[in-house]
Structure formats: C-alpha cells, structure tokens
Design a protein around this motif. Structure first.
Motif, mmCIF file in Angstrom:
data_model
loop_
_atom_site.group_PDB
_atom_site.id
_atom_site.type_symbol
_atom_site.label_atom_id
_atom_site.label_comp_id
_atom_site.label_asym_id
_atom_site.label_seq_id
_atom_site.Cartn_x
_atom_site.Cartn_y
_atom_site.Cartn_z
ATOM 1 N N VAL A 164 55.996 58.267 33.932
ATOM 2 C CA VAL A 164 54.007 57.716 32.277
ATOM 3 C C VAL A 164 54.391 57.152 31.836
ATOM 4 O O VAL A 164 53.874 56.037 31.829
ATOM 5 N N GLN A 165 55.400 57.152 31.009
ATOM 6 C CA GLN A 165 55.786 56.139 29.690
ATOM 7 C C GLN A 165 56.319 54.675 30.183
ATOM 8 O O GLN A 165 56.439 53.606 30.037
ATOM 9 N N LYS A 166 57.566 54.483 30.967
ATOM 10 C CA LYS A 166 57.735 53.482 31.629
ATOM 11 C C LYS A 166 57.132 52.835 32.792
ATOM 12 O O LYS A 166 57.537 52.244 32.537
ATOM 13 N N MET A 167 56.216 53.552 33.598
ATOM 14 C CA MET A 167 54.858 53.293 34.012
ATOM 15 C C MET A 167 54.456 52.187 33.158
ATOM 16 O O MET A 167 53.425 50.987 33.664
ATOM 17 N N TYR B 198 47.349 51.221 31.033
ATOM 18 C CA TYR B 198 47.548 51.178 32.453
ATOM 19 C C TYR B 198 46.067 52.496 32.714
ATOM 20 O O TYR B 198 46.002 53.480 32.082
ATOM 21 N N PRO B 199 45.567 51.651 33.798
ATOM 22 C CA PRO B 199 44.102 52.612 33.931
ATOM 23 C C PRO B 199 44.622 53.359 34.622
ATOM 24 O O PRO B 199 45.211 53.962 35.358
ATOM 25 N N LYS C 3 39.205 55.306 29.205
ATOM 26 C CA LYS C 3 39.850 55.209 30.382
ATOM 27 C C LYS C 3 41.383 54.101 31.051
ATOM 28 O O LYS C 3 41.543 53.839 32.188
ATOM 29 N N THR C 4 41.916 54.315 29.879
ATOM 30 C CA THR C 4 43.370 53.633 30.265
ATOM 31 C C THR C 4 44.411 54.910 29.331
ATOM 32 O O THR C 4 43.936 55.855 28.251
ATOM 33 N N MET C 5 45.727 54.423 29.625
ATOM 34 C CA MET C 5 46.865 54.775 28.760
ATOM 35 C C MET C 5 47.628 53.978 28.443
ATOM 36 O O MET C 5 48.127 52.635 28.763
#
Length: 639
Positions: free
Chosen positions: A446-449, A463-464, A499-501
C-alpha cells in the motif's frame, strides 16, 4: 436431555423393520410399494421410549443393494447402530457392505442383533454367533454385544432394550452450540402449510421464526413451524429428528442432499481435500481421475478422485486426495463420506473431509501433501497459523472456527499463543485477524502504491481509498477496509485522510513552473472580485491542458484557495469571505435580502449572486423564505 439417533443396518429381509415395530409399535414401511414387496425402499423414522424413560429417534434404512444410496442418506446422522443379521441366514452381501459403510463413517457405537432366532435351534444359533464375531473382528463393531431376538415371540427384546439404554448413556451427545446444520433427507408438501423438510440436526439448534439458508443453492427462508417426532416444538436441538416447515420456498426448489444451515455459515465448493481409504475388500485399484459416486451427509454427487501422489490407489491404501465434484456441495472439516464405483455401483471406499473449500492442487508436490497433513492432524496453533498464512483476507474468530473445524475457545487460545504471528485489527463489533506477515506485506505494498501515485499526481492529496480497495483489497468489505486503514496508519505505513491515503513522507510540493501557474490562476480569480471568469474561460485563456488544469483545480480546492459555489463557478476564497461578510452584515441590518439586492450589494451579476446565495443556504448561513433570504443558524459564527 440427551438426544440420540439410532439407525438400523443389515441385509434385505433380515428383519430390520419388524424389529423396529416390535420395539416401538410403529411400522416404518410407509410406502405402498414397500408394503407390497415386503422390503424397505425409503428411510423410515420413529421414536423409541426406553425402560429408563429416555427417548431416542430411530432411522430404519433399506437393506436391498439397489437402495444403498437411500441407506447412506440415513446412516450419516446416527449415533448408535443396530446391525441386524438374520440367524437363519447369517452374514450376507449387504451385511458386509453395510458394515463397510459403518466402518468408513466411523459409527463406533453399536449392537449386533441376531433376528429370527425362533427359526433356528440352539446349535445353529451358536454357529452363527461365532461366525458373526469372526466377521466383526478388526472393525468398529468388534466389541459390540451380540443379542439374539425374535420379533415374533418377543424373545430377547427386554435384554436388547437394556443394552440400548446403556449404550445411549455411553454415547456422546451432539453439540447444540454453534451453527445450525441439518442435512435434508426428505422433502414434501403439506396442504395449507407448504414445504416441509426433515433430517437429523447435526449441530446447533433451530427455533420458530429463525431465518435459515438452504445450501448449496443459497436460498433464504424462515421457519414457520417445527416438529420433533410428530410433536410441535418451539425449538429443536442437535441430535433430534426434526421436521421444518419453511416459508417462501417451493418443493421443487429443495431436494434430498441439501443442507439447512445458519445463513452464510457454509460455502459451496466443487473441490474437497480428503483423506481417502480404498477398502481392502475391493477387487481392483482406483485410478487417478476415476469417476465415482460420493455420499456426503444425505447427498449423492458424481465426482472424480484426483490422487495427489500416485497414479493408482491399491486396495487397503489410504492417501491424501482431492474430490472434484460435478455439482457444488457444502461440507465441514471432519465430515465423513463414502464413495461407490460409478458402474457397477458398489461401496469401494471413503474417508474424512480435510478442507471443504479447497483450491486446485498441483500433483506430486511435497509441500501440498505436508500442508494437508497439518490440516488433518495439526495442533490448533498450527491449523490457525497455516490457514491465515495461506489466505488473503480479514477473518473473524467465528470464520476461523468454521474454516479449521476447531471450537471457538480453541481458536481464541491459539490466537493468544500466536501473538507474534497474528495481527489483531479491532473494530466496533469484533476483532479481525490476519497473519502478521500478510499484514506487513499489505502495508509495504500500500505504501509503495501510494508513493507511485504521488509521483504521478504530485498535486493530489493522496490515493483515493475506494480505488485502493477495489484494486488491492476487493476481498475486504468497505467497512472492514476502513478498520484496516486505521491499523496501517497506526503502524506508520500510511497517513489516512477523509477520502484518500498518502505515504507518511509525502508532502505536496509544486515545481517552480507549477507554482507560477498556480499564482497566476489565483491572481486572475482575485482580480475578478465577485464576478471572476469561469474556470473553463480561465483555462482557455492560460492555454492549459485539460488534465493539467484539473490537477490545479483540485489542488486549489483542497488547499482552500478556491470555493466552488456552482457548476464551473468558483470564487477566490478571500473574495468569497468578503462577499459572505457583506451579505451577513446586510441581513443584520435589513433582516432579508433578495437576489437583485445581493447582485447590487456585491457588484456582480445574477449568474454569481444566485449560486452564492444557494451555497450559503446549504451552509445554513442564510435561509430562504419565499424569494428572499434571512439569516441562518450558522450566521452568528461568521466574523
């Protein structure tokens, strides 16, 4: 009160039904054809009251070889078997096949009943008794008592009842806690009531009004009424013969072999991992991919046997295998099953379900065989660790218990023992569990994405969330995904917004060229006061690409530099605040304001005045009364 099911077994015409009638007064041959032919074709059911006052359900099964599948539908739920052998004939072919089935299903509690003793003399009875004891050696009934009886004269019946009474005391009761499972062995319709199904309740309990699910179809229904041995009850428990009147389901939607279950507690599958034994008595080996008839619960399904470590299974051998069913089935870990050859039909083997929802395995893989060995005999800690390590998902304690076949208390203890291997994710209702190594991998991915997303869209907040869930965590519900994100944020993998991260190290930074463009956009909006150009006009004027302009717009809105008051209508935040202040001050002095007055007050046009007032209505700064506005509840907070 303990609830026990007694079943009969034995060769055709050896007196099973007559024995049951002598013990209970009930003729379980209910079909006209059965009466005419003098043999049981279908399953028969009744109740036995023992000398102690205890009650037991009785399932009378057919003995004719043509009706073995009906016998199998009834024998799966029994706790105690009466193996019936006629004294005048002794051990016969179906006696042997029925004993094979009892052996494969591991029905260990039993009494051998030598019937028709009124037809033989003492010497013959002694010879048959010795033959029977020799026949039972090395089987689950090796130590079973042998009782000579006559259904005609009544000889031996009191002794048989005493033995049954004692055996009932020694028989372990089925578990009434946990999920409902009732394999259906009869389906019929009652005028005025609708569909009725019957079966032996294997686990859990069922009550009036309960919502139940018919599997594998997944049909939902409600319990209209319940009967146990012809008596209406409000609740039935594990171990009882039960008739369930269902609402909203037609007779042709249900069949023998289906399972009545707690909703969402069983998952249909085409594959079962099993420990399979080929009977030593069969005449030939079993080949890989051979088609067989599988008897599971009350169901008969065609399928193929995939041998995982050999091409042929020799008589007497026991191996790990996979059953590939031609129709979906539902099962639980530890369920026993029987297989018969496709043609001619004869019992050839059976075994135990290890994984009721198995993936397809590659053959001749040591790691696959080792994993199945762990599933079969592993400790609770090993089973939980193996299941979680091999699965992508978040699981409740209840789901882990269902998947591993372990009681909830053992799952709970195993999770505590595996504290360094299991990640616990708390929720408002119950904890969720995932293997720690799986969780760490998720966090890094997730962190890499997120970091890749930041490089592609440096002006965006992050990222949404929903896009991340659909791409990476589609197997997790939206609600549980939010709990997962909370855990990942707490452990430092990401930062979570509404809504995001984003990556914890990410900061939205503009290049010099981007900063220049942003400054020019804000200046143009400021210069327009309360009648600035539309965003599309501004984009065209500055010759920006649509994708680039959209990134700038979202950036400015997120930072609060712009306020959107309508479709393609934006105000510089500072100008918006000025306009809002002017409207509030006007209302404090004049109590109401019209659209025209707003237009003149702000020196703008109706194009901006009306959307601005509607925006303030939504924010409760103003409130519409007729065609005018008055002060709203939030106006007092405007400074």
């Amino acid at each position: 009160m303990k609830h026990i099911i007694i079943g009969t077994a034995g060769h055709v015409d050896h007196g099973k039904t007559a024995l049951i009638k002598s013990l209970t007064g009930v003729d379980t041959d209910r079909l006209k054809e059965e009466k005419e032919r003098g043999i049981s074709i279908e399953l028969g059911f009744t109740q036995l009251t023992l000398p102690s006052g205890k009650k037991a359900g009785i399932v009378d099964v057919p003995g004719h070889e043509r009706f073995i599948k009906n016998m199998l539908a009834g024998v799966g739920g029994i706790d105690l078997v009466l193996l019936v052998i006629a004294a005048d004939e002794g051990v016969m072919p179906q006696t042997r096949e029925h004993l094979d089935i009892l052996q494969l299903l591991q029905v260990k509690q039993g009494i051998v009943v030598l019937t028709k003793v009124d037809l033989v003399d003492e010497e013959w009875l002694g010879l048959v008794t010795e033959e029977v004891k020799e026949f039972l050696k090395g089987t689950v009934l090796e130590k079973a008592p042998v009782v000579p009886v006559s259904s005609v004269t009544g000889e031996g019946l009191p002794e048989l009842l005493k033995l049954i009474d004692k055996a009932v005391d020694d028989t372990e009761e089925k578990i009434s806690t946990g999920k409902l499972r009732l394999p259906i062995d009869r389906v019929f319709s009652v005028t005025g009531f609708g569909t009725v199904v019957t079966g032996t309740l294997l686990s859990g309990k069922i009550s009036l009004g309960d919502t139940v699910q018919i599997m594998p179809q997944g049909l939902l229904s409600r319990v209209r009424s319940l009967q146990v041995h012809g008596q209406k009850v409000e609740q039935a428990r594990a171990g009882q013969r039960t008739a369930v009147n269902l609402t909203g389901v037609e007779v042709d939607q249900v069949k023998r072999g289906n399972v009545l279950a707690t909703p969402n507690s069983l998952t249909p599958s085409h594959r079962l991992d099993v420990k399979l034994l080929l009977l030593e008595s069969v005449s030939k080996s079993l080949s890989n991919r051979e088609r067989v008839r599988v008897y599971l619960g009350t169901d008969e399904i065609l399928g193929r046997v995939r041998l995982l470590d050999r091409e042929e299974l020799e008589p007497g051998q026991e191996v790990f295998a996979q059953l590939e069913m031609e129709e979906q089935v539902v099962a639980g870990k530890g369920d026993r099953f029987v297989i018969r050859s496709y043609s001619p039909m004869r019992t050839i083997g059976g075994g135990t379900v290890i994984d009721p929802n198995a993936p397809k395995h590659k053959r001749f893989r040591p790691e696959v065989l080792a994993a199945l060995a762990t599933k079969e005999q592993g400790t609770p800690d090993e089973l939980i660790d193996q299941f979680l390590t091999g699965k992508q998902g978040l699981f409740t304690l209840e789901e882990l218990a269902a998947a591993t076949g372990l009681p909830g208390t053992e799952v709970d203890q195993a999770i505590k023992d595996l504290a360094d291997k299991v990640k616990v994710i708390p929720t408002d209702k119950e904890d969720l569990f995932v293997a720690s190594q799986v969780y760490r991998q998720w966090g890094l991915e997730v962190q890499k994405m997120a970091e890749n997303y930041h490089r592609e869209f440096p002006l965006r907040e992050g990222y949404p969330k929903e896009e991340m869930r659909s791409r990476k965590f589609a197997f997790v519900s939206s609600k549980n995904f939010l709990y997962l994100l909370q855990a990942l944020q707490k452990d430092g993998y990401i930062v979570v917004f509404e809504k995001t991260m984003a990556s914890p190290t990410f900061k939205s930074q503009l290049s010099a060229a981007q900063q220049k463009q942003v400054d020019a956009l804000v200046k143009a909006m400021m210069d327009g006061n309360l009648q600035p150009p539309s965003w599309n006009e501004l984009v065209k004027k500055m010759k920006l690409k649509d994708t680039e302009a959209q990134e700038y717009l979202q950036y400015l809105l997120r930072r609060g530099d712009l306020v959107k008051i309508g479709d393609d209508l934006y105000l510089a935040a500072e100008r918006f605040k000025q306009g809002r202040r002017l409207i509030v001050d006007f209302l404090k002095e004049h109590q109401e304001i019209s659209v025209a007055q707003t237009r003149d007050l702000l020196q703008t046009s109706r194009k901006f005045a009306l959307p601005l007032l509607e925006y303030l209505d939504r924010e409760r700064v103003t409130r519409r009364v007729g065609d005018n506005r008055v002060l709203g509840a939030e106006a007092a907070k405007i400074s």
